[in-house]
Motif scaffolding. Structure first.
Motif, mmCIF file in Angstrom:
data_model
loop_
_atom_site.group_PDB
_atom_site.id
_atom_site.type_symbol
_atom_site.label_atom_id
_atom_site.label_comp_id
_atom_site.label_asym_id
_atom_site.label_seq_id
_atom_site.Cartn_x
_atom_site.Cartn_y
_atom_site.Cartn_z
ATOM 1 N N LEU A 21 0.836 -1.195 0.000
ATOM 2 C CA LEU A 21 0.000 0.000 0.000
ATOM 3 C C LEU A 21 0.873 1.247 0.000
ATOM 4 N N PHE A 22 0.408 2.294 -0.680
ATOM 5 C CA PHE A 22 1.140 3.563 -0.742
ATOM 6 C C PHE A 22 0.248 4.700 -0.262
ATOM 7 N N LYS A 23 0.894 5.718 0.280
ATOM 8 C CA LYS A 23 0.136 6.853 0.805
ATOM 9 C C LYS A 23 -0.496 7.669 -0.318
ATOM 10 N N THR A 24 0.204 7.771 -1.472
ATOM 11 C CA THR A 24 -0.301 8.572 -2.583
ATOM 12 C C THR A 24 -0.245 7.778 -3.886
ATOM 13 N N ARG A 25 -1.092 8.148 -4.822
ATOM 14 C CA ARG A 25 -1.053 7.520 -6.139
ATOM 15 C C ARG A 25 0.235 7.858 -6.869
ATOM 16 N N GLN A 26 0.749 9.062 -6.634
ATOM 17 C CA GLN A 26 1.997 9.469 -7.280
ATOM 18 C C GLN A 26 3.148 8.537 -6.892
ATOM 19 N N LEU A 27 3.249 8.201 -5.602
ATOM 20 C CA LEU A 27 4.304 7.307 -5.147
ATOM 21 C C LEU A 27 4.120 5.914 -5.737
ATOM 22 N N ARG A 28 2.883 5.430 -5.776
ATOM 23 C CA ARG A 28 2.624 4.110 -6.362
ATOM 24 C C ARG A 28 3.034 4.056 -7.830
ATOM 25 N N GLN A 29 2.796 5.142 -8.567
ATOM 26 C CA GLN A 29 3.125 5.149 -9.979
ATOM 27 C C GLN A 29 4.614 4.994 -10.239
ATOM 28 N N TYR A 30 5.436 5.347 -9.262
ATOM 29 C CA TYR A 30 6.875 5.178 -9.433
ATOM 30 C C TYR A 30 7.285 3.699 -9.420
ATOM 31 N N ALA A 31 6.369 2.807 -9.022
ATOM 32 C CA ALA A 31 6.640 1.368 -9.070
ATOM 33 C C ALA A 31 6.046 0.717 -10.315
ATOM 34 N N PHE A 32 5.161 1.427 -11.012
ATOM 35 C CA PHE A 32 4.551 0.905 -12.234
ATOM 36 C C PHE A 32 5.582 0.820 -13.362
ATOM 37 N N PHE A 33 5.265 -0.015 -14.359
ATOM 38 C CA PHE A 33 6.065 -0.026 -15.584
ATOM 39 C C PHE A 33 5.140 0.206 -16.772
ATOM 40 N N SER A 34 5.571 1.053 -17.691
ATOM 41 C CA SER A 34 4.792 1.291 -18.906
ATOM 42 C C SER A 34 5.712 1.725 -20.032
ATOM 43 N N THR A 35 5.335 1.373 -21.230
ATOM 44 C CA THR A 35 6.045 1.853 -22.421
ATOM 45 C C THR A 35 5.033 2.058 -23.540
ATOM 46 N N ALA A 36 5.161 3.181 -24.231
ATOM 47 C CA ALA A 36 4.233 3.506 -25.327
ATOM 48 C C ALA A 36 4.872 3.304 -26.695
ATOM 49 N N THR A 37 6.162 2.910 -26.725
ATOM 50 C CA THR A 37 6.883 2.850 -28.000
ATOM 51 C C THR A 37 7.236 1.429 -28.433
ATOM 52 N N TRP A 38 6.842 0.424 -27.678
ATOM 53 C CA TRP A 38 7.139 -0.972 -28.030
ATOM 54 C C TRP A 38 6.436 -1.329 -29.329
ATOM 55 N N SER A 39 7.109 -2.100 -30.185
ATOM 56 C CA SER A 39 6.519 -2.476 -31.472
ATOM 57 C C SER A 39 5.277 -3.346 -31.314
ATOM 58 N N GLY A 40 5.152 -4.001 -30.129
ATOM 59 C CA GLY A 40 3.974 -4.826 -29.872
ATOM 60 C C GLY A 40 2.777 -4.034 -29.387
ATOM 61 N N GLY A 41 2.934 -2.729 -29.277
ATOM 62 C CA GLY A 41 1.834 -1.877 -28.831
ATOM 63 C C GLY A 41 2.081 -1.308 -27.451
ATOM 64 N N ALA A 42 1.163 -0.521 -26.976
ATOM 65 C CA ALA A 42 1.278 0.063 -25.639
ATOM 66 C C ALA A 42 1.241 -1.055 -24.599
ATOM 67 N N TYR A 43 2.115 -0.946 -23.585
ATOM 68 C CA TYR A 43 2.246 -2.013 -22.591
ATOM 69 C C TYR A 43 2.421 -1.381 -21.215
ATOM 70 N N ALA A 44 1.613 -1.832 -20.260
ATOM 71 C CA ALA A 44 1.716 -1.303 -18.900
ATOM 72 C C ALA A 44 1.278 -2.372 -17.902
ATOM 73 N N VAL A 45 2.080 -2.553 -16.843
ATOM 74 C CA VAL A 45 1.741 -3.511 -15.783
ATOM 75 C C VAL A 45 2.068 -2.871 -14.433
ATOM 76 N N PRO A 46 1.288 -3.190 -13.392
ATOM 77 C CA PRO A 46 1.523 -2.559 -12.081
ATOM 78 C C PRO A 46 2.627 -3.220 -11.262
ATOM 79 N N THR A 47 2.859 -4.539 -11.443
ATOM 80 C CA THR A 47 3.828 -5.248 -10.606
ATOM 81 C C THR A 47 4.948 -5.830 -11.463
ATOM 82 N N THR A 48 5.752 -6.708 -10.875
ATOM 83 C CA THR A 48 6.865 -7.297 -11.626
ATOM 84 C C THR A 48 6.387 -8.318 -12.651
ATOM 85 N N GLN A 49 5.186 -8.803 -12.492
ATOM 86 C CA GLN A 49 4.657 -9.809 -13.406
ATOM 87 C C GLN A 49 3.920 -9.168 -14.575
#
Length: 546
Positions: A358-386
């Motif tokens: 759990l995080f106190k703010t959404r901003q802090l949580r977003q620093y753990a997210f992963f996302s990329t908009a330039t991958w050839s397979g399309g936009a990709y975003a996941v919240p955890t390591t999986q």
């Protein structure tokens, strides 16, 4: 000032006169030559990998470790001797595991195996293994209460999510909803009544990894920290060291008070500097079951403007339902707490493996997210390591939390707390032993007060069917109290007393402390902690070997 300038001029003049080829170099040439020498030296030094001290290693210990490694690397025959010993250790580990490995399969069957034959293997494995984990003599590991009806219903519910994938929320909206509701219900337990800001993970380790990842990225983006460090108690979980290794964060360890076995606040504060991204406190810590002073740590974090992670993986589902025990504030109602980890699969009683960070703010949580908009397979975003994952973890936690309910959780928590306090009291009454600190949540650790080798007690208890944890610095035996072993704690204390009498009657037989004494005795004598750690990896090699 003028005297200084004159001195510099004299030095420069002397150097110039001493150069044999001075007639060929003027002042400009010497400046250029000096710049080139400086650049070359800088280039070389930046590429020399000098050894660094390990975590809280002292300078003297660091010197001994380097001397030790030099002997290994340069003395004739030492390396080959160690390689031989490694192979022997690997064979020994493999042999001990192989005794419990039956019906090995080395490749995929040509035509597939019949369901009946597969199920026959399953039955034989469960019949054998359940004698271990249902023995009532296991520390931690299995937390679910002895309710066969509940376990059957949970299995029946969760199997419907075996092939679901919360990553594709459009295809499995129920899995997404279960995950979001588990986060919401857990956040509400820790002071997030309006909005729960968290992520569902596979266990406490992943929860801790993501918290440290968030702090590292926050520190770089918000404070320009490129060489981050975190300050943690010596008793903080090993997952914090794992996160440090994964994400290149320096670990600064604070000492623990040897009476309370909680973090020394003064020592912790001395380690905080401008590169500190967060500090850590445990509720409780794993080795001793004692809690860190969370309120004081939160005040320090707020004053120093760093993050503060509360590790409640082990005791979160106990303390959240036992606030009448006066544990003090430990959640988001406390200003200064910025993240919390809590495992549903421990005293939340859910199937393995599911945890929440759990995080106190959404901003802090977003620093753990992963996302990329330039991958050839399309936009990709996941919240955890999986990426892809099954929905079973969320389903198991959701079913468990709804089926048990707050009232029953409170009753079960009270049972664990009372049993823990009573166990600590009974062990403290044994003259030869002393409980580490004052554990009041869900686990107890005790050490020897005299000449009794505590690892010898562990050796005898193991022979009587107990599966316990051992600690070091100081040497001790740890037991996590669960619904599985709570009925056998009286027997546990009695068998500790019997073990002490057996050791006294046969002192030479139990002098070395059995396997644990040999293991810790060997690793503690190895000056280089990294070398000792690499030796332990041999066990992992054997676990993954058929």
């Amino acid at each position: 000032m003028y005297q200084t300038i004159d001195f510099v001029k004299q030095v420069y003049s002397s150097l110039k006169n001493s150069i044999k080829w001075q007639t060929q170099l003027d002042e400009f040439d010497i400046v250029i030559f000096g710049f080139l020498i400086t650049f070359i030296l800088h280039f070389i030094l930046n590429r020399i990998r000098l050894p660094s001290r390990d975590y809280n290693q002292s300078h003297w210990s660091f010197f001994k470790s380097q001397l030790f490694m030099s002997l290994i690397n340069y003395c004739p025959g030492v390396s080959s001797f160690l390689e031989k010993k490694k192979e022997e250790a690997l064979k020994s580990f493999s042999h001990s595991l192989d005794k419990h490995t039956t019906n090995k399969t080395f490749k995929i069957p040509e035509n597939g195996m019949g369901y009946d034959k597969i199920n026959d293997r399953l039955k034989s494995w469960i019949e054998r293994d359940s004698k271990n984990y249902y023995s009532g003599k296991v520390s931690g590991s299995l937390y679910v209460h002895k309710d066969e009806k509940f376990i059957e219903e949970c299995q029946e519910f969760t199997k419907n999510f075996l092939y679901s994938n919360p990553m594709h929320a459009d295809l499995w909206p129920a899995s997404r909803q279960l995950e979001a509701e588990v986060i919401k219900m857990t956040g509400e337990l820790f002071g997030q009544e309006k909005e729960s800001i968290g992520m569902l993970t596979t266990g406490g380790t992943e929860s801790i990894l993501l918290a440290i990842l968030a702090y590292r990225n926050w520190g770089e983006a918000e404070k320009g920290i490129t060489q981050p460090n975190m300050v943690i108690p010596e008793t903080a979980h090993a997952a914090f060291y794992k996160a440090a290794e994964y994400f290149k964060v320096q670990v600064r360890t604070a000492k623990v008070n040897q009476k309370t076995f909680s973090v020394d606040l003064k020592d912790l504060k001395s380690h905080i500097n401008s590169n500190t991204i967060c500090i850590v406190g445990s509720m409780p810590n794993f080795p001793y079951g004692t809690q860190d002073p969370i309120e004081e740590l939160a005040a320090i974090a707020k004053k120093k403007k760093v993050g503060f992670h509360v590790d409640a993986c082990l005791g979160g589902f106990i303390v959240a339902f036992a606030k009448e025990m006066n544990y003090g504030k430990f959640d988001f109602t406390l200003d200064g707490v910025t993240s919390i980890s809590c495992d549903q699969h421990k005293h939340g009683l859910a199937p393995k493996g599911v945890s929440t960070v759990l995080f106190k703010t959404r901003q802090l949580r977003q620093y753990a997210f992963f996302s990329t908009a330039t991958w050839s397979g399309g936009a990709y975003a996941v919240p955890t390591t999986q990426g892809s994952k099954t929905g079973i973890g969320a389903a198991g936690a959701w079913f468990t939390m709804l089926a048990i309910g707050r009232k029953r959780y409170a009753e079960l928590s009270k049972q664990i707390i009372n049993a823990t306090i009573q166990l600590a009291k009974q062990i403290n009454e044994i003259p030869e032993l002393e409980v580490c600190g004052q554990p009041r949540i869900n686990c107890v650790c005790f050490k020897s007060k005299g000449n009794i080798n505590v690892y010898s007690i562990h050796q005898i208890l193991t022979s009587k069917g107990w599966n316990l944890n051992t600690t070091q610095n100081p040497n001790g035996i740890h037991i996590s109290v669960t619904q599985q072993n709570i009925q056998n704690l009286k027997q546990f204390v009695q068998e500790i007393k019997e073990a002490i009498q057996e050791i006294k009657a046969n002192p030479s037989q139990y002098k070395k402390g059995g396997d644990m004494g040999a293991l810790y005795g060997t690793t503690q004598k190895i000056p280089d902690s990294k070398f000792a750690g690499n030796a332990l990896k041999l066990y992992l090699d054997s676990v993954l070997k058929l």
